[in-house]
Design a protein around this motif. Structure first.
Motif: not given
Length: 82
Positions: A28, A33, A52-55, A57
């Motif tokens: 990480w 992020q 990216a962290r949002n991707d 999951p």
């Protein structure tokens, strides 16, 4: 010669199924992020990918969903590269 850095405390190393000195490291960066997946051969990083962290999951969901398949699609394709 490239300088090798120690794996950050928040990460892991996964050996390649072919067991030929290959591994994938997860680390990480950017204050957590970015998940960085790096491909290693014999102690040398040969490629990396920043997710990216949002991707993350969606990536994990895809892996888990595929585990439930009897025969994943990629195992049925002829002439796979090793």
């Amino acid at each position: 010669m490239a300088e090798i850095h120690a794996l950050p405390a928040s990460g892991d190393v996964f050996g390649d199924a072919r067991d030929q000195g290959r591994a994938m490291r997860l680390s990480w960066h950017g204050g957590g992020q970015l998940a960085v997946l790096s491909i290693w051969r014999a102690g040398t990083c040969v490629a990396s990918f920043q997710l990216a962290r949002n991707d993350v999951p969606g990536f994990v969901e895809s892996l888990v969903r595929t585990l439930s398949d009897e025969e994943p699609e990629w195992t049925t394709r002829p002439n796979q590269a090793s």
